[in-house]
Design a protein around this motif. Structure first.
Motif, PDB file in Angstrom:
ATOM      1  N   GLN A  49       0.805  -1.222   0.000  1.00 10.47           N
ATOM      2  CA  GLN A  49       0.000   0.000   0.000  1.00 10.47           C
ATOM      3  C   GLN A  49       0.838   1.272   0.000  1.00 10.47           C
ATOM      4  O   GLN A  49       0.464   2.267  -0.641  1.00 10.47           O
ATOM      5  N   ASP A  50       1.970   1.276   0.698  1.00 13.25           N
ATOM      6  CA  ASP A  50       2.823   2.467   0.697  1.00 13.25           C
ATOM      7  C   ASP A  50       3.356   2.742  -0.699  1.00 13.25           C
ATOM      8  O   ASP A  50       3.369   3.895  -1.154  1.00 13.25           O
ATOM      9  N   GLY A  51       3.789   1.691  -1.376  1.00 14.03           N
ATOM     10  CA  GLY A  51       4.260   1.856  -2.745  1.00 14.03           C
ATOM     11  C   GLY A  51       3.157   2.301  -3.673  1.00 14.03           C
ATOM     12  O   GLY A  51       3.378   3.124  -4.578  1.00 14.03           O
ATOM     13  N   LEU A  56       0.675   6.606  -7.035  1.00 17.13           N
ATOM     14  CA  LEU A  56      -0.461   7.501  -7.292  1.00 17.13           C
ATOM     15  C   LEU A  56      -0.039   8.953  -7.106  1.00 17.13           C
ATOM     16  O   LEU A  56      -0.444   9.836  -7.886  1.00 17.13           O
ATOM     17  N   GLY A  57       0.796   9.204  -6.102  1.00 13.35           N
ATOM     18  CA  GLY A  57       1.299  10.553  -5.876  1.00 13.35           C
ATOM     19  C   GLY A  57       2.157  11.046  -7.027  1.00 13.35           C
ATOM     20  O   GLY A  57       2.103  12.236  -7.375  1.00 13.35           O
ATOM     21  N   ALA A  75      -6.532  -2.620  -7.887  1.00 10.27           N
ATOM     22  CA  ALA A  75      -7.341  -1.453  -8.250  1.00 10.27           C
ATOM     23  C   ALA A  75      -8.295  -1.042  -7.146  1.00 10.27           C
ATOM     24  O   ALA A  75      -8.573   0.141  -6.960  1.00 10.27           O
ATOM     25  N   GLY A  76      -8.809  -2.013  -6.388  1.00 15.32           N
ATOM     26  CA  GLY A  76      -9.692  -1.663  -5.288  1.00 15.32           C
ATOM     27  C   GLY A  76      -8.963  -0.865  -4.219  1.00 15.32           C
ATOM     28  O   GLY A  76      -9.486   0.122  -3.700  1.00 15.32           O
ATOM     29  N   ALA A  77      -7.738  -1.284  -3.912  1.00 14.33           N
ATOM     30  CA  ALA A  77      -6.926  -0.550  -2.938  1.00 14.33           C
ATOM     31  C   ALA A  77      -6.591   0.840  -3.460  1.00 14.33           C
ATOM     32  O   ALA A  77      -6.568   1.819  -2.701  1.00 14.33           O
ATOM     33  N   ALA A  78      -6.325   0.943  -4.762  1.00 14.83           N
ATOM     34  CA  ALA A  78      -6.036   2.254  -5.352  1.00 14.83           C
ATOM     35  C   ALA A  78      -7.244   3.167  -5.262  1.00 14.83           C
ATOM     36  O   ALA A  78      -7.127   4.355  -4.950  1.00 14.83           O
ATOM     37  N   GLU A  79      -8.413   2.623  -5.519  1.00 10.74           N
ATOM     38  CA  GLU A  79      -9.652   3.402  -5.454  1.00 10.74           C
ATOM     39  C   GLU A  79      -9.881   3.933  -4.042  1.00 10.74           C
ATOM     40  O   GLU A  79     -10.344   5.063  -3.862  1.00 10.74           O
ATOM     41  N   ARG A  80      -9.541   3.124  -3.046  1.00 16.21           N
ATOM     42  CA  ARG A  80      -9.706   3.553  -1.655  1.00 16.21           C
ATOM     43  C   ARG A  80      -8.627   4.542  -1.222  1.00 16.21           C
ATOM     44  O   ARG A  80      -8.837   5.329  -0.298  1.00 16.21           O
ATOM     45  N   ALA A  81      -7.478   4.505  -1.910  1.00 12.97           N
ATOM     46  CA  ALA A  81      -6.344   5.325  -1.491  1.00 12.97           C
ATOM     47  C   ALA A  81      -6.468   6.775  -1.914  1.00 12.97           C
ATOM     48  O   ALA A  81      -5.876   7.661  -1.284  1.00 12.97           O
ATOM     49  N   VAL A  86      -9.935   5.909 -10.815  1.00 14.34           N
ATOM     50  CA  VAL A  86     -10.925   5.055 -11.459  1.00 14.34           C
ATOM     51  C   VAL A  86     -10.415   3.620 -11.380  1.00 14.34           C
ATOM     52  O   VAL A  86      -9.300   3.327 -11.803  1.00 14.34           O
ATOM     53  N   ARG A  87     -11.220   2.751 -10.856  1.00 20.68           N
ATOM     54  CA  ARG A  87     -10.886   1.323 -10.767  1.00 20.68           C
ATOM     55  C   ARG A  87     -11.162   0.665 -12.107  1.00 20.68           C
ATOM     56  O   ARG A  87     -12.271   0.761 -12.635  1.00 20.68           O
TER      57      ARG A  87
END
Length: 211
Positions: A49-51, A56-57, A75-81, A86-87
């Motif tokens: 998740q940190d990576g 994303l940053g 993608a789900g974790a990205a959407e929450r982050a 967009v997932r």
């Protein structure tokens, strides 16, 4: 100029999504970040998740108003982050939810749980028929994309009589849809649907993008 960022876990996706964006949303710029380690860590059960947040940053810092994460495993974790993500598989899952029996084709085991959770979220979790394609992924990893897509198509074809729609869980599977055009049920792939959604969101006023 409006910019969409793309986060990938394989280099092969860069030309695919660049071409789709040019076709479906001409005039929108693109930025791409590729990090295979995110998928490797997710598949191995290691923290990623940190990576993920760092990647994303990077895309946000490069000017991306909206980011499309093209790996269904993360993608789900990205959407929450981040609110502007967009997932990749959400538009496809929402389209599939209209059908009584949903064939879920996947080649990587790590994709199964998040995709099933997404289908449950859109109200279709009890209508899923799993179509595992375990022999296909080694072909992808070896760079044999025609063999990979053919292996996916063979497994889907064998199961098509038991479902009303087929959902290709991973973006890398999308070309298999062309091999299945003769099936009596629709075969849904995520890339074009997700690019359309990302472009639509990017064109909205800032205050409305995450609504």
């Amino acid at each position: 100029m409006i910019t969409i960022g793309f986060l990938h876990t394989a280099d092969v996706h860069v030309p695919t999504f660049r071409s789709l964006l040019r076709e479906l949303a001409p005039g929108i710029a693109d930025r791409h970040v590729v990090d295979p380690g995110l998928l490797a860590d997710a598949r191995a059960g290691r923290p990623y998740q940190d990576g993920l947040r760092a990647r994303l940053g990077e895309l946000a810092a490069a000017g991306a108003e909206v980011i499309l994460c093209t790996c269904s495993t993360i993608a789900g974790a990205a959407e929450r982050a981040a609110a502007n993500v967009v997932r990749i598989d959400r538009p496809m899952a929402e389209a599939a939810a209209r059908y009584p029996r949903i064939g879920l084709a996947y080649a990587v085991e790590s994709t199964l749980a998040p995709t099933r959770a997404l289908l449950a979220e859109v109200g279709a979790g009890d209508r899923v028929v799993e179509i595992a394609c375990p022999a296909a992924w080694p072909l992808f990893e070896a760079g044999d994309l025609p063999g990979y897509h053919a292996a996916v198509a063979d497994r889907v074809r064998a199961a098509a009589g038991t479902v009303d729609v087929v959902l290709l869980a991973q973006a890398s599977m999308a070309p298999a849809a062309a091999l299945l055009a003769d099936l009596p049920v629709p075969v849904l792939a995520s890339p074009a649907l997700a690019v359309r959604e990302a472009a639509s969101r990017a064109r909205r006023p800032l205050a409305d993008r995450n609504a």
